[in-house]
Design an enzyme around this catalytic site. Sequence first.
Site, mmCIF file in Angstrom:
data_model
loop_
_atom_site.group_PDB
_atom_site.id
_atom_site.type_symbol
_atom_site.label_atom_id
_atom_site.label_comp_id
_atom_site.label_asym_id
_atom_site.label_seq_id
_atom_site.Cartn_x
_atom_site.Cartn_y
_atom_site.Cartn_z
ATOM 1 C CD GLU A 251 -2.967 -1.238 0.192
ATOM 2 O OE1 GLU A 251 -2.986 -0.199 -0.363
ATOM 3 O OE2 GLU A 251 -3.369 -2.370 -0.029
ATOM 4 C CB CYS A 285 -1.481 7.098 1.586
ATOM 5 S SG CYS A 285 -2.791 6.232 2.284
HETATM 6 P P1 NDP Z 1 8.677 4.709 4.314
HETATM 7 O O1 NDP Z 1 8.482 3.926 2.886
HETATM 8 O O2 NDP Z 1 9.661 5.459 4.442
HETATM 9 O O3 NDP Z 1 8.578 3.709 5.513
HETATM 10 C C1 NDP Z 1 7.673 2.965 5.612
HETATM 11 C C2 NDP Z 1 8.088 1.503 6.669
HETATM 12 O O4 NDP Z 1 9.087 0.736 5.880
HETATM 13 C C3 NDP Z 1 8.607 1.991 7.794
HETATM 14 O O5 NDP Z 1 8.353 1.103 8.886
HETATM 15 C C4 NDP Z 1 10.067 1.961 7.417
HETATM 16 O O6 NDP Z 1 11.182 1.953 8.710
HETATM 17 C C5 NDP Z 1 10.306 0.606 6.702
HETATM 18 N N1 NDP Z 1 11.490 0.536 5.881
HETATM 19 C C6 NDP Z 1 12.331 1.641 5.463
HETATM 20 N N2 NDP Z 1 13.324 1.005 4.870
HETATM 21 C C7 NDP Z 1 12.839 -0.476 4.599
HETATM 22 C C8 NDP Z 1 13.545 -1.320 3.850
HETATM 23 N N3 NDP Z 1 14.493 -1.453 3.055
HETATM 24 N N4 NDP Z 1 12.589 -2.828 3.848
HETATM 25 C C9 NDP Z 1 11.651 -2.945 4.722
HETATM 26 N N5 NDP Z 1 11.158 -1.789 5.260
HETATM 27 C C10 NDP Z 1 11.891 -0.529 5.125
HETATM 28 O O7 NDP Z 1 7.213 5.441 4.317
HETATM 29 P P2 NDP Z 1 6.735 6.526 5.424
HETATM 30 O O8 NDP Z 1 6.867 5.932 6.788
HETATM 31 O O9 NDP Z 1 7.564 7.612 5.172
HETATM 32 O O10 NDP Z 1 5.389 6.721 5.013
HETATM 33 C C11 NDP Z 1 4.679 7.605 4.366
HETATM 34 C C12 NDP Z 1 4.573 7.190 2.821
HETATM 35 O O11 NDP Z 1 3.559 6.103 2.945
HETATM 36 C C13 NDP Z 1 3.771 8.182 1.899
HETATM 37 O O12 NDP Z 1 4.210 7.639 0.753
HETATM 38 C C14 NDP Z 1 2.341 7.443 2.001
HETATM 39 O O13 NDP Z 1 1.611 8.043 0.737
HETATM 40 C C15 NDP Z 1 2.409 6.022 2.062
HETATM 41 N N6 NDP Z 1 1.297 5.595 2.846
HETATM 42 C C16 NDP Z 1 0.513 4.604 1.854
HETATM 43 C C17 NDP Z 1 -0.761 4.165 2.524
HETATM 44 C C18 NDP Z 1 -1.720 3.292 1.744
HETATM 45 O O14 NDP Z 1 -2.469 2.627 2.225
HETATM 46 N N7 NDP Z 1 -1.490 3.285 0.303
HETATM 47 C C19 NDP Z 1 -1.218 4.781 3.967
HETATM 48 C C20 NDP Z 1 -0.371 5.471 4.453
HETATM 49 C C21 NDP Z 1 0.783 5.871 3.955
HETATM 50 P P3 NDP Z 1 11.623 3.344 9.259
HETATM 51 O O15 NDP Z 1 10.253 4.256 9.535
HETATM 52 O O16 NDP Z 1 12.351 2.786 10.494
HETATM 53 O O17 NDP Z 1 12.689 3.925 8.217
#
Ligand code: NDP
Length: 521
Positions: A251, A285
């Site tokens: 997502e 999002c």
């Molecule tokens: P990120 O992609 O930066 O992070 C998401 C999660 O992935 C965090 O827990 C992060 O950890 C983790 N992560 C980071 N690197 C890796 C990796 N290499 N492998 C696996 N996991 C990893 O997103 P954000 O947290 O900044 O969220 C914002 C984004 O999420 C926006 O683009 C938004 O649109 C999207 N979003 C989409 C939704 C949907 O339902 N479609 C709903 C809500 C948000 P850490 O934070 O510790 O770096």
Amino acid sequence: MVALAQTSNDATGFIDKLVIHSPSTGDLLGEAPVMDADEVKAAVARARKAQAAWGALSVKERCSALRAFRHKVAQHADDLARAVSTENGKPVQEALTHDILPFCDLMAYFESRAPKILAPQTISLHLMMQRRSYLHCIPRGVIGIIGPWNFPFSIPVGDAVMALFAGNATVIKPSEVTPLIALKAKALWDEACKDEPRLHPDLMQIVTGRGLTGAAVCTSGVNQVMFTGSVPTGKKVAVACAEQLIPCVLELGGINPAIVTADADLERTAHAILWGAFANSGQVCASISRVYVARPLAEKLTARVVELAGGLVQGDPLDPDIELGAMTFLPQIAIGEAILADTIAQGGRVRCGGTPNGRFFPPTVLDNVEHGWKITQDESFSPLLAFIAVDDVETAIRYANDSDKGLMAYVFAGDEEQGARIAERLEAGTTMVNNAIDSHGAPGTPWQGMKQSGLGQVHSAQGLRDLCQVRHVQTRSWLPWMSKELWWYPYSPKVYGAFLKGVKALWGGGVLDRVLRAVGK
Ligand code: NDP
């Protein structure tokens, strides 16, 4: 309002632990460990052990057991809403109505429906009608859940309970920005386990840390990953899951358009766009970020949204009168500011808002914007709203679809039927007509993205089934006296000839073909 020091999640913090500060006050809220790959694997092993008994329960038993967790969450709703608001910076009312309330509704929805959704399904067979086939949903095992910071409770914990209804155990990796609320959820889960012996504490594991911990989840032996986050990270997760040959649900982000027709209801449209753009400071999002409005209505609508935006109260998110809180993630402010600067440089006009004050980004409305600029292409994840006047609906549809993302879209039209016709042409996982952003709160509907916005779906009956391995069982229902099927050995010219006649008679356009089609076969 205060300009705040960076928190540990802004890459200046400790290596071995996360130190979390309130985005709105800068107060220290707590710490969480940074777990390494071995710790993640150990959590998965504990979850797997607990899953054996959980997965063996009937779906009905699991639903009745999970009620204890819903009760705990609802009983602690105020405490949880305050914790979400404090750690994430969103207004406490949004924390309650966007995170806690929809979560409770999701649980209640699937508690009553999961037994039916996951019940064995008979497949009506076509040619092999002497057989009986059915599908049997069985748990996958352990589901890894990697969550974002913008809905730090409802997304990861909501995904977890869906996985639990399906008979799995869960390992949640919360965002490094908001780990404390996930730990709070875990504490409530452990409490629920004391009240309900069929629940086991190890069915819900929390592994805190940064990106590397998230990456470790994908390679820890989990049976599926549910990831919510940005497009670039989602692609990394997809690659990691492909290497493990495990399914993943992604997502991801959106840059969500709204189309407004000339006959749209001005007041409803203005209020919906206002809320759809600025709730959670635009860190949704599904946020509305680009509005393609019929030229005759453009100025009236923009002016009304600007007027309403001017009345929004920004400040301490724990104050129930506050409508906009603080930005959760400091680097996001710079991304928003860069998109704002680019829009102004190209000739966009700031109608209200503009420069952030520390963590507080005011609701910012821009017009005189042209489709194709950065603000219409890149997710700002901040309270930026662009109005683009268009001459006709066809242009609006073309612009709306001109994006590599397709999460949400919106249509505002005086005639709902016309709105639905436009919606059916938009490349988005969900399009809402005369409404804004809250369809994630309808658990029976799929939440999903098209194009770069994701793969698979959460919520809905299909979303629940996707958390299961589907086993196909086939038996003989009639002709049990036949010692062999007609196409088994031995082969011979006679059998070949008989089949050839059959193919021609059944599907070659002759009388039998027409009869079969007439009776719907
Ligand atoms: P990120 O992609 O930066 O992070 C998401 C999660 O992935 C965090 O827990 C992060 O950890 C983790 N992560 C980071 N690197 C890796 C990796 N290499 N492998 C696996 N996991 C990893 O997103 P954000 O947290 O900044 O969220 C914002 C984004 O999420 C926006 O683009 C938004 O649109 C999207 N979003 C989409 C939704 C949907 O339902 N479609 C709903 C809500 C948000 P850490 O934070 O510790 O770096």
